[in-house]
Design an enzyme around this catalytic site. Structure first.
Site, mmCIF file in Angstrom:
data_model
loop_
_atom_site.group_PDB
_atom_site.id
_atom_site.type_symbol
_atom_site.label_atom_id
_atom_site.label_comp_id
_atom_site.label_asym_id
_atom_site.label_seq_id
_atom_site.Cartn_x
_atom_site.Cartn_y
_atom_site.Cartn_z
ATOM 1 N N GLU A 127 0.837 -1.195 0.000
ATOM 2 C CA GLU A 127 0.000 0.000 0.000
ATOM 3 C C GLU A 127 0.879 1.254 0.000
ATOM 4 O OE1 GLU A 127 -2.272 -0.867 3.539
ATOM 5 O OE2 GLU A 127 -2.910 -2.737 2.611
ATOM 6 N N GLU A 173 -4.385 -6.988 2.519
ATOM 7 C CA GLU A 173 -3.165 -7.650 2.987
ATOM 8 C C GLU A 173 -3.097 -9.115 2.563
ATOM 9 O OE1 GLU A 173 -4.760 -5.387 4.664
ATOM 10 O OE2 GLU A 173 -3.212 -3.867 4.968
ATOM 11 N N GLN A 211 1.910 -2.078 5.730
ATOM 12 C CA GLN A 211 2.140 -0.669 6.083
ATOM 13 C C GLN A 211 2.557 -0.518 7.556
ATOM 14 O OE1 GLN A 211 -1.044 2.458 5.288
ATOM 15 N NE2 GLN A 211 0.451 2.730 3.653
ATOM 16 N N PHE A 212 1.918 -1.291 8.407
ATOM 17 C CA PHE A 212 2.344 -1.439 9.795
ATOM 18 C C PHE A 212 2.320 -2.929 10.114
ATOM 19 C CE2 PHE A 212 1.218 2.986 9.983
ATOM 20 C CZ PHE A 212 1.971 3.521 11.022
ATOM 21 N N ALA A 213 3.220 -3.367 10.981
ATOM 22 C CA ALA A 213 3.289 -4.792 11.307
ATOM 23 C C ALA A 213 1.962 -5.310 11.839
ATOM 24 C CB ALA A 213 4.386 -5.042 12.334
ATOM 25 N N ASP A 214 1.214 -4.425 12.502
ATOM 26 C CA ASP A 214 -0.065 -4.846 13.072
ATOM 27 C C ASP A 214 -1.003 -5.428 12.008
ATOM 28 O OD1 ASP A 214 0.012 -2.968 15.874
ATOM 29 O OD2 ASP A 214 1.198 -2.325 14.168
ATOM 30 N N PHE A 215 -0.929 -4.880 10.799
ATOM 31 C CA PHE A 215 -1.853 -5.322 9.746
ATOM 32 C C PHE A 215 -1.472 -6.685 9.185
ATOM 33 C CE2 PHE A 215 -1.879 -0.504 8.859
ATOM 34 C CZ PHE A 215 -2.606 -0.290 10.014
ATOM 35 N N ILE A 216 -0.325 -7.198 9.606
ATOM 36 C CA ILE A 216 0.105 -8.512 9.142
ATOM 37 C C ILE A 216 -0.899 -9.576 9.595
ATOM 38 C CG2 ILE A 216 1.539 -9.343 11.072
ATOM 39 C CD1 ILE A 216 3.730 -9.987 9.009
ATOM 40 N N HIS A 270 -0.721 0.251 16.344
ATOM 41 C CA HIS A 270 0.427 0.719 15.571
ATOM 42 C C HIS A 270 1.704 0.567 16.395
ATOM 43 C CE1 HIS A 270 -2.882 2.643 13.400
ATOM 44 N NE2 HIS A 270 -2.089 2.720 12.360
#
Ligand code: TPP
Lengths: 326, 350
Positions: free
Chosen positions: A28, A59, A81-86, A128
């Site tokens: 993204e 994702e 975009q942030f590891a959290d979205f993994i 985040h």
């Protein structure tokens, strides 16, 4: 020239894309914007939109499509975009990518890198700030890396891109601009699976990685000056597979081990490192293996809460003193 | 700060004139609140990300105005206005932004992730689209228990690319659940323009694939949003199944306050600002014979005072104590499972 951690990542991407035309970048806002943190800056201009692809907010697609291209010989580097979205791509990573070779009887490979800006300390709050390594370090077939220096950020990313396996590459946001060093000219790599001693010492070992390496080194210097303690600091760099030899070497050398990480305590890598030491170096120990980690809570937003939850140099200093006195 | 109460029903139906002035006030209050938040962020009084919804006030106002008490709403990162419309004290919202103990999440999270189930507002996570299945679940409960309520889920055209959104809408269609999906299509997801997000023009066109109707309207035209939302909500409430409403709009500020939005051209912004929902509605009111200058002055003053009171409340609130970080992770034994549910009411805002 001094290069920041984020610039080191950016340079690795430029160099690898130049070296191998099968390397491409997808995620993204990675193209025109150059990434939310500017890790992919300049790639679009240098390599064009066929190799630097802005994706929809999808994702599972980003990782899944990365897998599809990788099994056919491409070397995708995809960005969360942030590891959290993994977490949104979890199934693709743990079930699809990680088992791919195994279920194809060793006749397929998945050379995919998943870059994920992780870590706390920037007031990112619950979603985040996460350190998701423990979700992945028990998944055979994956590699998980967490560089802490600019040199490693570049060298490990190059190794990850050249590796034949899916690699979860955790880059710590707080280090992006706070960590910098002189990097040598030209191509170099840092091997995956090899830990590195950052500071020699004989009294006590700290085993750490990523966001807490700097804090650990600071703490080691403080107790050296104030208490005359020689603390050895081992940077794991790779979390799967762990460098068991390096862990045992330092444990046997000093007899007292403190494991430090920013990820939560329960179920974190610290537990695994501690078990490796207990099983293999028990007779060398002069005290229990101790851990400093984030509290078992989500990383809260409000400054007093966030501070309470996260490890810090002071907390590490206290733990060193208490373990040294054991 | 209870003038927002009208939105939640239970109050004597107000005449249309008063209702329209109230709508105007809400839009102005939301804009004033957001502008103050942007300013506070620049002054470092708010840490963390702030995502302004300036320019999109007509959507929140038009969608929320016809809702009843007990209707379930899942807002987005730009929908600060939903909280205000649902009757959440703006002071608590401001305190949330400042990480204070009086904030909705008691300092645990920033911005809009704090929900307020007493006002039937569901706190979202950052994982875009993940509240769509949740709203569908709320609608499932309404159907199971024959509650006269609807669920409303907001999402962006960017989030519409997530699997969760597809999964939620598909199930809602299968079971004809009372849920209204509201897409705020502001043309950009962070830097990614619509054309790179999807190959079709309208998110609403997808509704067909789930077995229900999709409608498109101008999200900058309060009356257009309102007309669609009144109809959709009434039909959904009457058991006719889900609806998807897509509101075309534009965000004025960058993706977040850190984003200068250099990826879009200035003319585009100016073009959209010329269609600002607030002056358009003022023009409508004026045509109806209102003395808009006088009304604007009065309402600006009211909004300013409400925002000022919110800031003062938040600034006067304490930060949480460090150890409170370990509170609220688990429900204590014997705690009620559900929050004090607001009464469902048969009365709309009018
Ligand atoms: C699953 C997931 N991926 C990525 C992000 C990062 N992110 C936050 S907002 C945003 C853009 C959202 O666009 P849209 O849904 O259109 O809403 P808008 O911000 O335009 O109102 C992105 C990519 C996220 N929050 N969640």
């Amino acid at each position: 020239m001094e290069v920041t951690y984020i610039k080191a990542i950016n340079a690795a991407l430029h160099e690898e894309m130049r070296r191998d035309e099968n390397v491409f970048v997808m995620g993204e806002d990675v193209a025109e914007l150059g990434g939310a943190f500017k890790a992919t800056e300049g790639l679009l201009e240098a390599f064009g939109e066929e190799r630097v692809i802005d994706t929809p907010i999808s994702e599972a697609l980003i990782v899944g499509a990365g897998i599809g291209a990788a099994v056919l010989g491409m070397r995708p580097v995809v960005e969360m975009q942030f590891a959290d979205f993994i977490a949104c791509a979890f199934d693709q990573i743990v079930n699809n990518a990680a088992t791919l070779r195994y279920r194809h009887g060793g006749k397929a490979a998945c050379p995919l890198v998943i870059r994920a800006p992780s870590g706390a300390g920037v007031h990112g709050a619950l979603f985040h700030s996460q350190n998701p390594e423990a979700w992945f370090t028990r998944v055979p077939g994956l590699k998980v890396v967490a560089p802490a220096t600019a040199y490693d950020a570049k060298g490990i990313l190059k190794s990850a891109i050249r590796d034949g396996n899916p690699v979860v590459y955790l880059e710590h946001k707080r280090l992006y601009r706070s960590v910098k060093e002189d990097l040598p000219e030209g191509d170099f790599t840092v091997p995956i699976g090899v830990a590195e001693i950052r500071k020699q010492g004989g009294d006590l070992s700290i085993i750490t990685y990523g966001g807490t390496l700097g804090q650990s080194l600071d703490a080691a210097r403080i107790v050296e000056k104030e208490d005359g303690l020689a603390v050895e600091v081992l940077d794991l760099r790779t979390l799967l597979p762990l460098d068991r030899e390096a862990i045992l070497l330092t444990a046997r050398k000093t007899g007292k081990v403190l494991v430090v990480h920013e990820d939560r305590l329960t179920g974190g890598i610290g537990g695994e490192v501690s078990a490796i030491i207990m099983e293999n170096a028990f007779e060398y120990l002069d005290g229990p293996v101790r851990r400093v980690a984030a509290a078992d809570a989500p990383v809260a937003f409000s400054p007093p809460l966030e501070e309470f939850i996260l490890p810090s140099t002071n907390k590490i200093v206290d733990a060193i003193r208490s373990l040294a006195a054991y | 700060m209870d003038e927002t109460n009208v939105a939640r029903g239970g109050v004597e139906p107000a005449p249309r004139v008063e209702y329209e002035l109230q709508l105007y006030y809400w839009m102005k209050l939301i804009r004033a609140f957001e502008e103050r938040v942007s300013r506070l962020h620049r002054q470092n009084k708010i840490l963390g990300g702030v995502y302004s919804g300036a320019g999109q006030e007509a959507i929140v106002t038009g969608i929320c105005a016809p809702l009843h008490d007990g209707d379930f709403v899942a807002p987005l990162h730009r929908d600060m206005g939903v909280f205000i419309m649902r009757g959440v004290d703006p002071g608590r919202l401001m305190a949330q932004l400042m990480g204070k103990e009086t904030g909705l999440s008691r300092g645990k999270d920033s911005f809009l992730h704090g929900g307020d189930l007493e006002h039937a507002v569901f706190g979202s996570t950052s994982m875009l689209g993940s509240s769509i299945p949740v709203a569908v679940g709320a609608a499932l409960k309404f159907k199971m228990k024959k509650d006269p309520n609807v669920a409303v889920a907001f999402f962006g055209e960017g989030a519409s690319s997530r699997g969760d959104v597809h999964e939620g809408m598909n199930f809602a269609g299968v079971h004809k659940l009372p849920v209204v999906f509201v897409c705020e299509n502001n043309r950009y997801a962070y830097s990614t323009p619509l054309e790179k997000q999807m190959a079709i023009e309208n998110v609403a066109d997808r509704a067909v694939a789930y077995g229900f109707k999709g409608h498109v309207c101008s999200g900058n035209d309060l009356l257009a949003v309102l007309e669609l939302s009144e109809r959709a909500i009434a039909r959904t409430r009457a058991g006719e199944g889900p609806v998807l409403i897509e509101c075309k709009t534009y965000r004025y500020r960058g993706h977040s306050e850190h984003d200068a939005a250099l990826y879009r051209d200035a003319e585009e912004l100016i073009e959209w600002q010329s269609r600002d929902p607030i002056p358009s509605f003022e023009f409508y009111l004026e045509k109806k014979g209102h003395d808009i200058k006088r009304i604007r002055e009065q309402i600006d003053e009211r909004a300013k005072q409400a925002v000022q009171a919110a800031v003062e409340f938040a600034e006067g609130s304490r930060l949480p104590e460090p150890q409170e970080a370990l509170e609220d992770i688990y429900a204590p034994p014997g705690a009620p499972i559900s929050p004090k549910a607001p009464n469902s009411s048969a009365n709309g805002a009018r």
